[in-house]
Motif scaffolding. Structure first.
Motif, PDB file in Angstrom:
ATOM      1  N   LYS A 150       0.779  -1.319   0.024  1.00 16.63           N
ATOM      2  CA  LYS A 150      -0.013  -0.023   0.064  1.00 16.63           C
ATOM      3  C   LYS A 150       0.755   1.319  -0.169  1.00 16.63           C
ATOM      4  O   LYS A 150       0.686   2.187  -0.831  1.00 16.63           O
ATOM      5  CB  LYS A 150      -0.910   0.070   1.339  1.00 16.63           C
ATOM      6  CG  LYS A 150      -1.634  -1.142   1.366  1.00 16.63           C
ATOM      7  CD  LYS A 150      -2.729  -1.272   2.519  1.00 16.63           C
ATOM      8  CE  LYS A 150      -1.732  -1.356   4.008  1.00 16.63           C
ATOM      9  NZ  LYS A 150      -1.179  -2.365   4.096  1.00 16.63           N
ATOM     10  N   SER A 151       1.684   1.325   0.756  1.00 16.82           N
ATOM     11  CA  SER A 151       2.520   2.409   1.016  1.00 16.82           C
ATOM     12  C   SER A 151       3.362   2.698  -0.309  1.00 16.82           C
ATOM     13  O   SER A 151       3.589   3.775  -0.843  1.00 16.82           O
ATOM     14  CB  SER A 151       3.577   2.477   2.363  1.00 16.82           C
ATOM     15  OG  SER A 151       2.861   2.377   3.559  1.00 16.82           O
ATOM     16  N   SER A 152       4.004   1.391  -0.757  1.00 22.28           N
ATOM     17  CA  SER A 152       4.741   1.702  -1.898  1.00 22.28           C
ATOM     18  C   SER A 152       3.703   2.332  -3.251  1.00 22.28           C
ATOM     19  O   SER A 152       4.525   2.934  -3.890  1.00 22.28           O
ATOM     20  CB  SER A 152       5.287  -0.087  -2.430  1.00 22.28           C
ATOM     21  OG  SER A 152       6.134  -0.368  -1.290  1.00 22.28           O
ATOM     22  N   PHE A 154       2.652  10.866   5.813  1.00 21.87           N
ATOM     23  CA  PHE A 154       3.604   9.481   5.739  1.00 21.87           C
ATOM     24  C   PHE A 154       3.267   8.703   6.814  1.00 21.87           C
ATOM     25  O   PHE A 154       2.464   9.268   7.902  1.00 21.87           O
ATOM     26  CB  PHE A 154       5.292   9.833   5.795  1.00 21.87           C
ATOM     27  CG  PHE A 154       5.603  10.735   4.457  1.00 21.87           C
ATOM     28  CD1 PHE A 154       6.275   9.667   3.710  1.00 21.87           C
ATOM     29  CD2 PHE A 154       5.295  12.124   4.534  1.00 21.87           C
ATOM     30  CE1 PHE A 154       6.806  10.663   2.573  1.00 21.87           C
ATOM     31  CE2 PHE A 154       5.820  12.845   3.360  1.00 21.87           C
ATOM     32  CZ  PHE A 154       6.558  11.912   2.452  1.00 21.87           C
ATOM     33  N   GLN A 155       3.359   7.434   6.699  1.00 19.80           N
ATOM     34  CA  GLN A 155       2.949   6.464   7.627  1.00 19.80           C
ATOM     35  C   GLN A 155       3.712   6.700   8.901  1.00 19.80           C
ATOM     36  O   GLN A 155       3.349   6.787  10.048  1.00 19.80           O
ATOM     37  CB  GLN A 155       3.558   5.015   7.000  1.00 19.80           C
ATOM     38  CG  GLN A 155       2.835   3.683   7.864  1.00 19.80           C
ATOM     39  CD  GLN A 155       2.890   2.400   7.251  1.00 19.80           C
ATOM     40  OE1 GLN A 155       3.365   2.413   6.236  1.00 19.80           O
ATOM     41  NE2 GLN A 155       2.786   1.492   8.073  1.00 19.80           N
ATOM     42  N   ASN A 156       5.092   6.822   8.847  1.00 19.59           N
ATOM     43  CA  ASN A 156       5.803   7.297   9.932  1.00 19.59           C
ATOM     44  C   ASN A 156       6.012   8.847   9.964  1.00 19.59           C
ATOM     45  O   ASN A 156       6.541   9.356   8.864  1.00 19.59           O
ATOM     46  CB  ASN A 156       7.447   6.963   9.764  1.00 19.59           C
ATOM     47  CG  ASN A 156       7.177   5.379   9.634  1.00 19.59           C
ATOM     48  OD1 ASN A 156       6.448   4.621  10.363  1.00 19.59           O
ATOM     49  ND2 ASN A 156       7.930   4.864   8.944  1.00 19.59           N
ATOM     50  N   LEU A 184      -3.021  10.090   2.110  1.00 17.68           N
ATOM     51  CA  LEU A 184      -2.755   9.871   3.300  1.00 17.68           C
ATOM     52  C   LEU A 184      -2.552   8.332   3.707  1.00 17.68           C
ATOM     53  O   LEU A 184      -3.267   7.387   3.505  1.00 17.68           O
ATOM     54  CB  LEU A 184      -4.296  10.261   4.455  1.00 17.68           C
ATOM     55  CG  LEU A 184      -4.740  11.607   3.818  1.00 17.68           C
ATOM     56  CD1 LEU A 184      -6.165  11.637   4.249  1.00 17.68           C
ATOM     57  CD2 LEU A 184      -3.704  12.651   4.110  1.00 17.68           C
ATOM     58  N   ASP A 185      -1.378   8.345   4.373  1.00 19.47           N
ATOM     59  CA  ASP A 185      -0.877   6.886   4.688  1.00 19.47           C
ATOM     60  C   ASP A 185      -1.199   6.759   6.177  1.00 19.47           C
ATOM     61  O   ASP A 185      -0.402   7.224   6.872  1.00 19.47           O
ATOM     62  CB  ASP A 185       0.746   6.725   4.330  1.00 19.47           C
ATOM     63  CG  ASP A 185       1.221   5.319   4.358  1.00 19.47           C
ATOM     64  OD1 ASP A 185       0.464   4.581   4.808  1.00 19.47           O
ATOM     65  OD2 ASP A 185       2.177   5.025   3.908  1.00 19.47           O
ATOM     66  N   GLU A 186      -2.128   5.796   6.506  1.00 23.54           N
ATOM     67  CA  GLU A 186      -2.388   5.625   7.683  1.00 23.54           C
ATOM     68  C   GLU A 186      -2.515   6.872   8.773  1.00 23.54           C
ATOM     69  O   GLU A 186      -2.223   6.949   9.813  1.00 23.54           O
ATOM     70  CB  GLU A 186      -1.395   4.330   8.453  1.00 23.54           C
ATOM     71  CG  GLU A 186      -1.575   3.217   7.432  1.00 23.54           C
ATOM     72  CD  GLU A 186      -0.878   1.920   8.226  1.00 23.54           C
ATOM     73  OE1 GLU A 186      -0.849   1.921   9.413  1.00 23.54           O
ATOM     74  OE2 GLU A 186      -0.657   1.004   7.428  1.00 23.54           O
ATOM     75  N   PRO A 187      -3.554   7.597   8.249  1.00 26.97           N
ATOM     76  CA  PRO A 187      -3.618   9.161   9.380  1.00 26.97           C
ATOM     77  C   PRO A 187      -4.225   8.703  10.423  1.00 26.97           C
ATOM     78  O   PRO A 187      -4.007   9.532  11.410  1.00 26.97           O
ATOM     79  CB  PRO A 187      -4.545   9.861   8.296  1.00 26.97           C
ATOM     80  CG  PRO A 187      -5.477   8.832   7.467  1.00 26.97           C
ATOM     81  CD  PRO A 187      -4.439   7.668   7.276  1.00 26.97           C
TER      82      PRO A 187
HETATM   83 MG   LIG Z   1       2.588   1.172   4.680  1.00 31.14          MG
END
Ligand SMILES: [Mg+2]
Ligand SMILES: Nc1ncnc2c1ncn2[C@@H]1O[C@H](COP(=O)(O)OP(=O)(O)OP(=O)(O)O)[C@@H](O)[C@H]1O
Lengths: 355, 265
Positions: free
Chosen positions: B53-55, B95-97, B186-189
């Motif tokens: 997903k993030s990729s 970002f996720q982090n 939005l990556d895992e907001p």
């Molecule tokens: Mg991810």
């Protein structure tokens, strides 16, 4: 309660953007500047000008130059002194070879030459970070002074390689006296410090800090990393170049490459570590510390019985205490003296309340 | 994988991925993925850990370059995006982090999000001449709108690194929103948030979508939240797309259930 912000509100964004939002701060800064410009030249003596105030001002400016690059934009460098040398020699040569070129213009051109060189040695920063970048700037530190010694043209084929700086004259005023040299240095430093404080609070300053804190995110937001980095190298080089010119013209009175060695680069680095990375004020605090500390130590040693510590030992003790302090700062207060000053102010604002 | 392009796109397509494959050395992160995101929708990307997903988000805004495939954004077809270009075309992200500028204040972070809206040069700004001051006021006023919208006024002058996690997530959203994006990634907001914080964040995302018409692609593990706020769900597993459609339809999909219940296939 003197230092209170009660009743002081910013009603426009412009007012809110000022560096000193508190009236007391503005008054204090104004008083300090007025004192430095109008009173110090009257009461200062030659020793204070030549041995303390001028080197303090020039080193503050050099610290400022490195701080823009390292403290704000996060690019490490050990080549500060090389760019100071480039600025000094360029200013000297412009002054020598162009008839009637005003002194300040020579300084400015010297700064520009140093800026260009700094950009060239900053090019690797587009590919590499941290430790490897230090190696590139170290190359500048060895290459530039070597070229200045190697090719006689730079020192106008002077046999000793040590040239007397030209007389300091601006618009017909002779500034060669210690007081005059102090005022000239002070004026340049105030102007450039004002400019730097504008830059770091502008879009460019924010972009630098963004690159420093998280470069991937900076790129994703649309900041051009190459532009931000190279501008940091260029502007930092400009400041260092001018600091170098002042060092040669107003402090030493001679232009020579030897004073601009690796030890000087480290000295400038220590100024920003002790003073505070990413702070304008920090450069002045750090430079004051580095100029005054050896004097303080030797005065203390003079109080001890004669013969207990000889001069050679004193120098070693100085180095040891210094090293210990640097380590202490890196561990305990990475934000330097500027941070301590901030905390003190924050307390003063609340005084007499504790919190 | 049954269909290549989501058949339900009645509205105009804003983003279209075609046959994207991405690998890192020997690791295949994404295999032949295609889907379309309609203008104005909220699209959720879901799937187990490591599904890619993030990729995929990184491919959309050019942080990663896929070996195969193309990205079409707002009518422009590209082999791959570049981060700078993506930002200029109106793609913003979180970002996720959390990837905030830790040493800067909330306000400065948000202002930085608007850096592309500047016209004056750095020289004008340094000397405070010309349009610089006027532009500063305008930038600030827009930044304040975003800060107010996300209710982070009390922390305006706080250095971001000192804020608690949940607030940092919100500041990162503020920074992305400040760019006035067309597409918000939005990556895992809501990762690591409690129920109340999740509710607030869902509200903000829906409000952004409604008020500004911003198209949103978000990654989220909480299926309840996903079903609640999205118009369109894309499910990934092991780098492949296994479902793509409206939430109700995806919920009934056998393969999705299998992937989520852990019955490996
Ligand atoms: Mg991810
Ligand atoms: N920069 C990279 N270098 C090497 N491998 C990577 C890189 N980024 C991702 N991968 C690999 O690609 C695969 C997909 O990772 P990705 O981060 O996209 O998953 P994800 O769906 O976001 O998972 P999660 O839910 O844990 O965030 C994983 O196997 C991961 O290890």
């Amino acid at each position: 309660m003197l230092y209170t912000e009660a009743g002081q509100f910013s009603t426009t964004y412009r007012a809110d953007r000022r560096v000193f939002r508190l009236r007391q701060d503005r008054i204090a800064l104004g008083t300090l500047l007025a004192f430095a410009v109008a009173v110090v030249p009257l009461i200062g003596n030659d020793y204070w000008f030549s041995a303390i105030l001028i080197p303090f001002l020039v080193l503050s400016l050099a610290g400022l130059g490195l701080n823009l690059l390292t403290g704000y934009a996060g690019q490490l460098s050990l080549g500060s002194a090389a760019f100071m040398a480039a600025g000094a020699f360029a200013a000297y040569n412009f002054n020598l070879r162009i008839e009637g070129l005003p002194l300040l213009v020579s300084f400015g051109l010297g700064g520009l030459v140093a800026a260009l060189l700094s950009i060239v040695f900053g090019l690797p920063s587009l590919r590499i970070k941290g430790f490897y970048l230090i190696v590139s700037t170290l190359a500048a530190q060895f290459l530039i002074p070597w070229v200045l010694v190697k090719f006689g043209w730079f020192s106008n084929f002077n046999a000793s390689g040590v040239i007397t700086a030209p007389p300091l004259e601006i618009a017909g005023y002779d500034l060669s006296s210690p007081g005059g040299r102090y005022l000239l240095t002070l004026a340049v430093v105030i102007a450039l410090a004002w400019l730097a404080s504008n830059i770091v609070r502008s879009e460019l300053g924010r972009n630098w800090m963004a690159v420093r804190d998280m470069d991937t995110a900076a790129a994703v937001i649309g900041i051009s990393l190459p532009k931000a980095k190279l501008l940091a190298f260029g502007i930092s080089g400009f400041y260092l170049g001018i600091a170098g010119s002042l060092w040669a013209f107003t402090y030493l009175g001679t232009v020579e490459p030897h004073g601009f060695d690796l030890a000087r680069s480290f000295q400038v680095l220590f100024i920003i570590i002790i003073g505070g990375m990413g702070s304008i004020l920090g450069n002045f605090l750090g430079a004051a510390f580095i100029v005054l500390f050896p004097l303080l130590l030797s005065n203390l040693a003079a109080l001890l019985p004669v013969g207990l510590i000889d001069a050679g030992q004193l120098e070693n003790i100085q180095k040891m205490v210094f090293g210990a302090l640097i380590i202490a700062f890196l561990i305990r207060e990475p934000d330097g003296l500027a941070r301590l000053w901030q905390q003190f102010r924050a307390r003063a604002r609340r005084w007499p309340l504790r919190y | 994988m049954t269909e290549v392009v989501a058949p339900t796109t009645r509205a105009e397509t804003l983003l279209q991925l075609d046959g994207i494959s991405l690998s890192f050395g020997g690791v295949k992160a994404i295999t032949d993925i295609s889907f379309a995101v309609a203008r104005g929708e909220i699209c959720a990307l879901i799937g187990p850990n490591g599904a890619g997903k993030s990729s995929l988000l990184n491919v959309i805004n050019g942080v990663y370059r896929p070996q195969v495939g193309s990205v079409t954004f707002d009518g422009e077809v590209r082999r791959h995006m570049r981060p700078h270009h993506a930002a200029q075309r109106g793609i913003a992200r979180t970002f996720q982090n959390i990837a905030l500028f830790k040493g800067m204040t909330v306000l400065d972070n948000v202002l930085t999000g608007r850096n592309l809206k500047r016209r004056s040069t750095w020289v004008e700004q340094a000397l405070r001449i010309g349009r610089a001051e006027r532009e500063d006021d305008e930038q600030r006023s827009r930044a304040e709108d975003v800060i107010e919208f996300l209710h982070i006024q009390p922390w305006r002058e706080t250095v971001v690194g000192k804020l608690p996690y949940g607030l940092q997530k919100r500041v990162e959203l503020a920074r992305a929103l400040a760019a006035e994006p067309t597409l918000l990634l939005l990556d895992e907001p809501m990762a690591g948030m409690n129920a109340a914080e999740k509710r607030d964040m869902s509200r903000f995302i829906v409000d952004i979508n409604r008020e500004y018409g911003t198209t949103v692609v978000l990654i989220e593990h909480d299926i309840g939240v996903v079903m609640g706020i999205s118009d369109h769900v894309v499910v990934l597993d092991y780098g492949r797309k296994i479902a793509d459609g409206p939430p109700e339809e995806v919920r009934r999909n056998a393969e999705v259930i299998a992937a989520y219940l852990g019955t490996r296939h």
